[in-house]
Design an enzyme around this catalytic site. Structure first.
Site, PDB file in Angstrom:
ATOM      1  N   ASP A 478       0.782  -1.254  -0.062  1.00  0.00           N
ATOM      2  CA  ASP A 478       0.038   0.034  -0.033  1.00  0.00           C
ATOM      3  C   ASP A 478       0.743   1.347   0.109  1.00  0.00           C
ATOM      4  O   ASP A 478       2.024   1.288   0.296  1.00  0.00           O
ATOM      5  CB  ASP A 478      -0.756   0.056   1.246  1.00  0.00           C
ATOM      6  CG  ASP A 478      -2.145   0.730   1.160  1.00  0.00           C
ATOM      7  OD1 ASP A 478      -2.220   1.433   0.141  1.00  0.00           O
ATOM      8  OD2 ASP A 478      -2.947   0.594   2.135  1.00  0.00           O
ATOM      9  N   ASP A 548     -10.917   2.132  -3.369  1.00  0.00           N
ATOM     10  CA  ASP A 548     -11.420   2.014  -2.019  1.00  0.00           C
ATOM     11  C   ASP A 548     -12.752   2.103  -2.158  1.00  0.00           C
ATOM     12  O   ASP A 548     -13.633   1.878  -1.200  1.00  0.00           O
ATOM     13  CB  ASP A 548     -10.746   2.945  -1.132  1.00  0.00           C
ATOM     14  CG  ASP A 548      -9.407   2.696  -0.569  1.00  0.00           C
ATOM     15  OD1 ASP A 548      -9.214   1.297  -0.896  1.00  0.00           O
ATOM     16  OD2 ASP A 548      -8.740   3.537   0.115  1.00  0.00           O
TER      17      ASP A 548
HETATM   18  C1  DGJ Z   1      -5.907   1.891   1.839  1.00  0.00           C
HETATM   19  C2  DGJ Z   1      -6.156   0.764   0.781  1.00  0.00           C
HETATM   20  O1  DGJ Z   1      -6.685   1.143  -0.261  1.00  0.00           O
HETATM   21  C3  DGJ Z   1      -6.996   0.082   1.754  1.00  0.00           C
HETATM   22  O2  DGJ Z   1      -7.532  -1.202   0.943  1.00  0.00           O
HETATM   23  C4  DGJ Z   1      -6.548  -0.383   3.036  1.00  0.00           C
HETATM   24  O3  DGJ Z   1      -5.458  -1.379   2.813  1.00  0.00           O
HETATM   25  C5  DGJ Z   1      -6.157   0.787   3.833  1.00  0.00           C
HETATM   26  N1  DGJ Z   1      -5.213   1.449   3.051  1.00  0.00           N
HETATM   27  C6  DGJ Z   1      -5.106   0.384   5.210  1.00  0.00           C
HETATM   28  O4  DGJ Z   1      -4.878   1.317   5.650  1.00  0.00           O
END
Ligand code: DGJ
Length: 729
Positions: A478, A548
């Protein structure tokens, strides 16, 4: 052979299956000019395209009008300061502070295959026909050599370009701008198509007419970004999804970029793509070489569909590597939307137990397992297991998950550091910041200075230890904030302008280490959803978390824009719980499944707590995944209708290579009284074959399905969907 040099005419001809690209040498000064790019032509004697018969004549015949010549000539790689007042592809500064540079052709080589670009992700030849042309140009005053590289991929109609710049002199040369490609196109009216958005709204397509002057997209965020995308298409007047001339360019790069088109006084179009130059400056020492990122050019005379087809096959064959390149991916369940930071071993195992019974194949433990991370404001950089949460440690948890017959995956955010972390307390100078100036925070975190090898090493040692400590078969990488306050405490003042690009080189170095040391691990990139979904990242990870926003309806536009460039097999897509955490909408569980099936497919919910009627559908959804994933992953994708345009329904289709089978996904976004069935014209089928709609007796010929259409009944209601499987009879 895709590349020929016609010595007498002094023309290079680069041919792919359906396209030709011509470069010519002009005048005694060996100016390198762009002649043509477009649909394949047999002819090569195209000296007339150089427009040298137009006034003003070439400088050797009309030196008094040299500048009028340079300001109109279609330069293959234009430079700054000589009287071509359009945007330069290359801008340098000599040790004396001068910024004039002029390039002339010196020599060239043509060879089969393709070389690697040191330190950068790039396409590779693989199977199929690929040959490379390297044209060496030179500025004798600066002793600067510039090699323009063109790799021609015949079957996929893609030309991969990059540039190598070498300082052969004894003095330093400062690079202020070095584009990956420049293309001077004819004076046709074009429209530009680009992809835009924001967090949870990535890659929505936008189309607009080019006007006179400079127009483009950029990222100064240190990542390709949610907002713009390192891609632009130029569409000739009248081009549609299915027909007309479309040019595409995308970068194999994940950091700052700039792609723009400039319409000149003569209505010619200069198109450039490469590193963004506001945050770029590179000291090229004597003897050193600089490599630009790669740009992937394609041309289609069959509209956007043709461009998509070229990029999909190219990315599948020449960008994606590793064990999972052509393989089905394990169906995962990720605990992020299920628990956020609030979990422990018991909770994770309860999810895994239930998930395994339903046929889910892998548990992914997301953010919150390390340091003292109970919220998003601490511990990034402290990659040690939090044993208060994971009682008994990581390996015990993984063993239990494995006992359930499931694989295990883990989340990292390697590029980040929380001010509240042991790493920051020990190495505050490891964060990107300008000394003496408090750096701006985002999500309460700072970015690590990956231009420093010791920082990359420090993070690698921690990651390697975690990955060695248990049977980990998947990593989610990430990246949750953009770069700002560019300052490195290790780089000398004159090299501070190198930080953004050196940072990217450090990220690539760490990803390469990861996939080399752990070749069996499935890597999925992610950046606050889909802020770093690009061909650069796909070189390391065969899939990227798309957004997301997991709402099935919002995902339609996000996945449509993403799939315009990237194969469905690369799009991380999960079924999540409702009301949706990002947008608050409730959609049928079934529809969420149909939309996620168009990507990698997985779950992002607390399977122990969702409604029983939803849980009961999971085995059937999983059966659909097993039934259709080979087709979805390997088949040819077609966009049939777009809810972003018609606001009512969305439809896409996948066809197997042998055209024996096809899957149509139909999502009725809005129902409504009085709406009746619709006909949708399918694509990619064999006109002469007959197809049966699975579950029905009726059969249809391919041509009637494509030219008359398939009738889809009104499904009654909003947000409902349907899969239609066509099988050859
Ligand atoms: C952003 C990501 O897109 C999410 O899926 C998740 O992993 C969060 N970060 C965790 O902080």
């Amino acid at each position: 052979m895709g590349i020929t040099y016609f010595e007498q005419d002094r023309i290079f001809k680069l041919d792919t299956m359906h396209t030709s690209y011509l470069i010519g040498l002009a005048d005694e000064e060996n100016f390198l000019g762009h002649l043509f790019y477009g649909r394949r032509i047999a002819e090569h004697g195209l000296a007339c395209f150089l427009r040298t018969e137009e006034k003003p004549f070439v400088p050797s015949k009309n030196e008094r009008e040299r500048i009028s010549f340079l300001d109109a000539f279609p330069m293959e790689y234009p430079t700054h300061g000589i009287g071509d007042y359009r945007e330069a592809a290359l801008r340098v500064r000599s040790k004396d502070g001068h910024r004039v540079c002029s390039l002339s052709y010196v020599s060239h080589v043509i060879f089969q295959g393709k070389k690697k670009i040191p330190g950068l992700p790039a396409s590779f030849a693989g199977e199929g026909n690929c040959s490379t042309l390297e044209i060496t140009c030179r500025d004798p005053h600066l002793n600067l050599t510039v090699v323009l590289s063109y790799s021609v991929f015949e079957e996929t109609d893609v030309i991969a370009r990059h540039v190598e710049i070498e300082n052969e002199g004894e003095d330093i040369v400062i690079l202020e701008k070095a584009a990956s490609m420049s293309l001077d196109m004819d004076n046709r009216p074009f429209e530009a198509l680009t992809l835009h958005g924001s967090w949870a709204r990535e890659r929505h397509a936008e189309r607009r007419k080019l006007g006179t002057g400079y127009q483009g997209i950029t990222s100064r965020r240190g990542e390709s970004g949610h907002q713009d995308h390192p891609f632009m298409a130029l569409l000739a007047e009248g081009a549609t999804r299915e027909s007309g001339d479309v040019y595409g360019v995308q970068l194999v790069y994940s950091g700052n970029y700039d792609i723009h088109a400039e319409v000149s006084q003569f209505a010619s179009v200069r198109w450039q793509a490469g590193l963004e130059d506001e945050d770029f400056c590179w000291m090229l020492e004597p003897g050193q070489r600089f490599y630009t990122p790669e740009a992937l050019l394609t041309f289609s005379h069959t509209g956007l569909d043709g461009m998509t087809k070229n990029y999909h096959s190219f990315i599948r064959q020449h960008i994606i590597r590793g064990k999972y390149k052509d393989r089905k991916r394990p169906i995962l369940i990720n605990n992020w939307e299920a628990t956020y930071f609030d979990f422990d071993t018991k909770k994770l195992l309860s999810i895994a137990e239930e998930a395994s019974k339903l046929g889910i194949e892998m548990l992914v433990m997301d953010d919150g397992w390390f340091g003292k991370r109970n919220w998003d404001d601490s511990s990034l950089g402290d990659w040690q297991v939090n044993e208060e949460k994971l009682q008994g440690g990581l390996s015990a948890l993984v063993e239990e998950v494995n006992k359930l017959g499931m694989k295990f995956g883990i989340w990292f955010e390697p590029e980040m550091i929380s001010p509240d972390s042991d790493l920051y307390r020990t190495h505050p100078d490891w964060a990107i910041a300008v000394p003496g100036r408090a750096p701006g925070m985002a999500r309460a975190q700072l970015v690590l200075d990956f231009s420093r090898p010791e920082v990359v090493d420090g993070i690698w040692k921690q990651m390697e230890a975690v990955l060695e400590s248990a049977n980990i078969e998947y990593v989610k990488w990430d990246m949750n904030r953009p770069l700002s306050d560019l300052g490195s405490s290790a780089l000398p003042p004159e090299r501070q302008g190198e930080l953004a690009h050196r940072y990217m080189l450090g990220v690539y170095e760490l990803q390469e280490r990861l996939v080399t040391r752990f070749p069996d691990i499935l890597l999925e990139n992610c950046s606050g959803g889909g802020a770093r979904f690009d061909a650069g990242m796909l070189y390391y990870s065969p899939q990227i978390w798309c957004s997301d926003d997991t709402d099935a309806i919002e995902r339609l536009a996000i996945q449509e824009g993403t799939a315009m460039l990237y194969p469905l097999s690369t799009m991380g897509a999960h079924v999540s719980d409702c009301p949706n955490h990002a947008v608050g909408r409730t959609t049928p569980f079934e529809t969420r499944g149909y939309v996620a099936l168009a990507g990698t497919f997985g779950y992002e919910l607390d399977v122990t707590r969702i409604p029983e009627e939803d849980r009961a559908q999971i085995p059937d959804q999983i059966a659909l995944y097993h039934k259709y994933n080979d087709l979805i992953r390997q088949g040819e994708y077609y966009r049939i209708a777009s809810a972003s345009e018609n606001h009512l329904y969305d439809c896409w289709q996948v066809v197997s290579a042998d055209q024996k089978e096809s899957l149509v996904t139909w999502i009725q976004v809005l129902g409504g009284a009085g709406r009746r069935s619709r006909f949708v014209r399918l694509k990619g089928l064999a006109p002469e074959k007959r197809y049966r709609v699975e579950g029905e007796e009726r059969t249809f010929s391919g041509d009637s399905l494509m030219y008359a259409g398939l009738q889809i009944p009104d499904l009654k209601g909003d947000f409902v969907g349907k899969l239609i499987h066509l099988v050859q009879v």
